[in-house]
Write an enzyme that holds these catalytic residues in place. Structure first.
Site, PDB file in Angstrom:
ATOM      1  N   PRO A  46       0.724  -1.159   0.179  1.00 21.15           N
ATOM      2  CA  PRO A  46      -0.119   0.019  -0.016  1.00 21.15           C
ATOM      3  C   PRO A  46       1.025   1.319   0.129  1.00 21.15           C
ATOM      4  CG  PRO A  46       0.037  -1.033   2.045  1.00 21.15           C
ATOM      5  CD  PRO A  46       0.808  -1.872   1.379  1.00 21.15           C
ATOM      6  N   ASP A 221       5.789   2.479   2.527  1.00 16.60           N
ATOM      7  CA  ASP A 221       4.749   1.185   2.832  1.00 16.60           C
ATOM      8  C   ASP A 221       3.955   1.792   3.850  1.00 16.60           C
ATOM      9  OD1 ASP A 221       3.624  -1.013   3.483  1.00 16.60           O
ATOM     10  OD2 ASP A 221       5.407  -2.302   2.892  1.00 16.60           O
ATOM     11  N   HIS A 222       2.536   1.864   3.570  1.00 17.64           N
ATOM     12  CA  HIS A 222       1.739   2.703   4.760  1.00 17.64           C
ATOM     13  C   HIS A 222       1.542   1.362   5.669  1.00 17.64           C
ATOM     14  CE1 HIS A 222      -0.600   5.408   6.506  1.00 17.64           C
ATOM     15  NE2 HIS A 222      -1.494   5.824   5.570  1.00 17.64           N
ATOM     16  N   ARG A 223       1.983   0.218   5.681  1.00 21.68           N
ATOM     17  CA  ARG A 223       1.844  -0.521   6.716  1.00 21.68           C
ATOM     18  C   ARG A 223       2.623  -0.560   7.873  1.00 21.68           C
ATOM     19  NH1 ARG A 223       2.811  -6.091   3.217  1.00 21.68           N
ATOM     20  NH2 ARG A 223       4.316  -4.532   2.431  1.00 21.68           N
ATOM     21  N   ILE A 225       4.717   2.682   7.868  1.00 20.70           N
ATOM     22  CA  ILE A 225       5.041   3.906   8.068  1.00 20.70           C
ATOM     23  C   ILE A 225       3.755   5.066   7.860  1.00 20.70           C
ATOM     24  CG2 ILE A 225       6.483   6.095   6.874  1.00 20.70           C
ATOM     25  CD1 ILE A 225       8.354   4.037   6.019  1.00 20.70           C
TER      26      ILE A 225
END
Ligand code: CAO
Length: 253
Positions: A46, A221-223, A225
């Site tokens: 993501p 990577d939104h998982r 950060i």
């Protein structure tokens, strides 16, 4: 996660020739190999892309002074970005990490290996400049030169493309005001750099001046950060690109 993608409809096949003459051109080898990894990374990670710019007027002046004094040891912006990035990663180590296989932990890397995107006739490759914290600006410059010459001639060995912590993708003087780079998994962030331009800027007391501004595009990577982390990270990167400690390294190079 992959099973969800198995249910997606295939991309449409189409008879383009019904509208006019067409011809086939094979994709270069690196493009074919890299394309599979880029598709995987774009689908499974993501991505969020955070755009900003940084004033590099003073840094560029120091770089030009160095290049005029020592034309045989010319330095581009990239080694300076790498040095500032290492200093930033030391303060924000999660940007130099990878998710473990369980997806529940990050593996923080206490070494500073920076990937650099290299444009070649056969397609894009990422070479890794190892141990950037213990290398001088000149050493990093020489290593970028070595990796890019080799990538464009014989090609890089797997070892020279492995072990990175974060990647810098510099479009250099090619243009653009920003782009959305795809994360080079298993890394969790990548910084895209577009062409620096002179722009009119205003200080807090509304005084205008012309500054040399470098556009930055950070995909993360939104998982791992969050947006606030990205904002703080880029603000620190901006500080490090204007730090006396970086300017001092140019004169010692
Ligand atoms: N803005 C303005 N000028 C820039 C710049 C920037 N952001 N970055 C570099 N430049 C300047 C350099 O300083 C140099 O100018 P001088 O001769 O006056 O010093 C000139 O542009 C050429 O630099 P360079 O591209 O040869 O060298 P580099 O160290 O900046 O980059 C390399 C090396 C290997 C990264 C580069 O050649 C390359 O392949 N870039 C493309 C990467 C790419 O394709 N990324 C996109 C990936 S997504 O598809």
């Amino acid at each position: 996660m992959n099973e969800h993608f198995a249910e997606l409809p295939p991309l449409p096949s189409f008879d383009y020739a019904q509208y006019g003459e067409v011809s086939l051109k094979a994709l270069p080898a690196n493009q074919l190999i890299g394309g599979k990894f880029l598709s995987r990374n774009a689908l499974l990670i993501p991505h969020v892309c955070h755009h900003d710019s940084v004033d590099i007027s003073t840094l560029d002046e120091k770089r030009k002074e160095w290049n005029n004094a020592f034309p045989e040891q010319k330095v581009t912006m990239l080694p300076l970005l790498i040095k500032a990035l290492v200093a930033t990663l030391k303060l924000y180590p999660v940007f130099n990490s990878s998710l473990d296989e369980s997806g529940k932990n990050v593996i923080l890397k206490h070494y500073y290996n920076i990937g650099i995107a290299i444009d070649t006739e056969k397609g894009l490759v990422v070479g890794v400049v190892k141990q950037c914290d213990s290398k001088s600006i000149s050493d990093i410059s020489e290593e970028i030169s070595r990796l890019s010459i080799k990538a464009r001639s014989r090609g890089l060995a797997m070892e020279e493309m492995s072990g990175g912590g974060i990647t810098l993708s510099s479009l250099g003087d090619l243009g653009g005001t920003g782009f959305t780079p795809i994360i080079n998994a298993p890394e969790v962030a990548i910084i895209g750099v577009s062409r620096a331009e002179y722009k009119q800027c205003f200080s807090a007391d509304k005084q205008a001046s012309i500054r040399y501004m470098l556009p930055l595009s950070l995909s993360y990577d939104h998982r791992v950060i969050n947006g606030a982390d990205a904002g703080r990270f880029l603000a620190e990167f901006q500080r490090q690109l204007n730090a006396e400690s970086l300017f001092a390294q140019i004169t010692k190079s």
